[in-house]
Design a protein around this motif. Sequence first.
Motif, PDB file in Angstrom:
ATOM      1  N   ILE A   1       0.871  -1.159  -0.266  1.00 53.72           N
ATOM      2  CA  ILE A   1      -0.007  -0.084   0.222  1.00 53.72           C
ATOM      3  C   ILE A   1       0.941   0.709  -0.072  1.00 53.72           C
ATOM      4  O   ILE A   1       1.505   1.155   0.777  1.00 53.72           O
ATOM      5  CB  ILE A   1      -0.903  -0.157   1.348  1.00 53.72           C
ATOM      6  CG1 ILE A   1      -1.739  -1.327   1.063  1.00 53.72           C
ATOM      7  CG2 ILE A   1      -2.055   1.553   2.015  1.00 53.72           C
ATOM      8  CD1 ILE A   1      -2.937  -1.298   2.228  1.00 53.72           C
ATOM      9  N   SER A   2       1.054   2.423  -0.747  1.00 53.76           N
ATOM     10  CA  SER A   2       1.244   3.440  -1.151  1.00 53.76           C
ATOM     11  C   SER A   2       0.400   4.976  -0.805  1.00 53.76           C
ATOM     12  O   SER A   2      -1.073   4.658  -0.722  1.00 53.76           O
ATOM     13  CB  SER A   2       1.918   3.170  -2.314  1.00 53.76           C
ATOM     14  OG  SER A   2       1.125   3.547  -3.029  1.00 53.76           O
ATOM     15  N   ASP A   3       0.702   6.173  -1.119  1.00 50.81           N
ATOM     16  CA  ASP A   3       0.703   7.229  -0.877  1.00 50.81           C
ATOM     17  C   ASP A   3      -0.240   7.439  -0.206  1.00 50.81           C
ATOM     18  O   ASP A   3      -1.382   7.337   0.101  1.00 50.81           O
ATOM     19  CB  ASP A   3      -0.500   7.105  -2.202  1.00 50.81           C
ATOM     20  CG  ASP A   3      -0.775   8.642  -2.576  1.00 50.81           C
ATOM     21  OD1 ASP A   3      -0.221   9.797  -2.127  1.00 50.81           O
ATOM     22  OD2 ASP A   3      -0.803   8.840  -3.437  1.00 50.81           O
ATOM     23  N   PHE A   4       0.615   8.329   1.196  1.00 50.59           N
ATOM     24  CA  PHE A   4      -0.362   8.446   2.355  1.00 50.59           C
ATOM     25  C   PHE A   4      -0.544   9.921   2.592  1.00 50.59           C
ATOM     26  O   PHE A   4      -0.713  10.857   3.689  1.00 50.59           O
ATOM     27  CB  PHE A   4       0.203   8.487   3.254  1.00 50.59           C
ATOM     28  CG  PHE A   4       0.379   6.817   3.794  1.00 50.59           C
ATOM     29  CD1 PHE A   4       0.015   5.716   4.121  1.00 50.59           C
ATOM     30  CD2 PHE A   4       1.489   5.746   2.991  1.00 50.59           C
ATOM     31  CE1 PHE A   4      -0.403   4.914   4.694  1.00 50.59           C
ATOM     32  CE2 PHE A   4       1.874   4.174   3.409  1.00 50.59           C
ATOM     33  CZ  PHE A   4       0.663   4.020   4.402  1.00 50.59           C
ATOM     34  N   GLY A   5      -0.901  10.331   1.217  1.00 51.60           N
ATOM     35  CA  GLY A   5      -0.775  11.900   0.947  1.00 51.60           C
ATOM     36  C   GLY A   5      -1.832  12.762   2.038  1.00 51.60           C
ATOM     37  O   GLY A   5      -1.788  13.664   1.943  1.00 51.60           O
ATOM     38  N   ILE A   6      -3.479  11.532   1.739  1.00 50.28           N
ATOM     39  CA  ILE A   6      -4.290  12.004   2.905  1.00 50.28           C
ATOM     40  C   ILE A   6      -4.621  11.966   3.529  1.00 50.28           C
ATOM     41  O   ILE A   6      -5.847  11.861   4.347  1.00 50.28           O
ATOM     42  CB  ILE A   6      -5.906  12.414   1.537  1.00 50.28           C
ATOM     43  CG1 ILE A   6      -6.568  11.149   1.131  1.00 50.28           C
ATOM     44  CG2 ILE A   6      -4.772  13.035   0.879  1.00 50.28           C
ATOM     45  CD1 ILE A   6      -7.483  10.975   0.574  1.00 50.28           C
ATOM     46  N   SER A   7      -3.687  10.818   3.886  1.00 52.26           N
ATOM     47  CA  SER A   7      -3.897   9.743   4.936  1.00 52.26           C
ATOM     48  C   SER A   7      -4.066  10.711   7.052  1.00 52.26           C
ATOM     49  O   SER A   7      -3.697  11.877   6.782  1.00 52.26           O
ATOM     50  CB  SER A   7      -2.866   8.906   5.700  1.00 52.26           C
ATOM     51  OG  SER A   7      -3.308   7.929   4.382  1.00 52.26           O
ATOM     52  N   ARG A   8      -4.752   9.946   8.022  1.00 52.28           N
ATOM     53  CA  ARG A   8      -4.853  10.459   9.138  1.00 52.28           C
ATOM     54  C   ARG A   8      -4.659   9.192  10.002  1.00 52.28           C
ATOM     55  O   ARG A   8      -4.640   8.724  10.039  1.00 52.28           O
ATOM     56  CB  ARG A   8      -5.855  11.013   8.622  1.00 52.28           C
ATOM     57  CG  ARG A   8      -6.422  12.207   8.025  1.00 52.28           C
ATOM     58  CD  ARG A   8      -6.117  13.815   8.472  1.00 52.28           C
ATOM     59  NE  ARG A   8      -6.977  14.309   7.202  1.00 52.28           N
ATOM     60  CZ  ARG A   8      -5.705  14.464   6.037  1.00 52.28           C
ATOM     61  NH1 ARG A   8      -4.674  13.855   5.522  1.00 52.28           N
ATOM     62  NH2 ARG A   8      -6.915  15.603   5.480  1.00 52.28           N
ATOM     63  N   LEU A   9      -3.388  10.307  10.938  1.00 55.02           N
ATOM     64  CA  LEU A   9      -4.144  10.040  12.225  1.00 55.02           C
ATOM     65  C   LEU A   9      -4.754  10.585  13.074  1.00 55.02           C
ATOM     66  O   LEU A   9      -5.422  11.192  13.748  1.00 55.02           O
ATOM     67  CB  LEU A   9      -2.213  10.341  13.027  1.00 55.02           C
ATOM     68  CG  LEU A   9      -1.286  10.095  12.483  1.00 55.02           C
ATOM     69  CD1 LEU A   9      -0.481  11.510  13.316  1.00 55.02           C
ATOM     70  CD2 LEU A   9      -0.664   9.097  12.596  1.00 55.02           C
TER      71      LEU A   9
END
Length: 246
Positions: free
Chosen positions: A177-185
């Motif tokens: 899995i890639s691309d954490f550009g809009i991910s959230r903690l």
Amino acid sequence: MDHPENIVTQLIQEEHRSKWIARSNHNVKCFTEDEIKRFTNNYKTLLGRGSFGEVYEGVLEDKRMVAVKKYICNVKENFAKELTVHREINHKNVVRLVGYCVDENALMVVMEYIPKGNLSDILHRDSIPIALDTRLRIAIECAEALGYMHSQMYTQVIHGDIKPANILLDDGLSAKISDFGISRLVNTENTLYTLNVIGSIGYMDPLFAQNDRLTAKSDVYSFGVVLLELITRKKSKNRGWGDWLG
């Protein structure tokens, strides 16, 4: 001179910094822009473009191949959040973060290079048939990575944009899995509300699109669409906002 860790934190708006404390589950190096120019041969080989930047091929001194994501817009806070999320994650089915650069006007992240490209391109290319058992294994690997991010990390991570284009495949067709550009903690509650709905139509959770409400279930919904696409080898149809909200 500020420590690189402090620079990353400072790029996030002050009122949000306490929620984005940088940790790391593995060694992540801070590169200078000159170092990155050297091992990418001055950004010679473009691998792709995304909404936040361009990705280039590079080779480190130890001969490891890497992919360098170079931010092309003034998105310092997005860069800092992506880096903070990605460095938290250490899982065999998530693209490994190798390093980053925080030089002035040179915000970049350095990741392991995944040679086979993304699942979307391979899945829908007739010249590269993928057996059903391989496709199901890819689904299991993605599910394990999401389960880890949602339930096994100290701070829960919601990816927010699960789709075949963000699932890379290595030489053995194992998923990353890639691309954490809009991910959230999510370190205070299990639900996030956002005024900026960002994602991919066709894979986005309708409740997120309608209510700006992002939860781990949003990733599960998107994964369900990916699972159906893996089984049928038919692309998800993009639907307009009227279809989501009607």
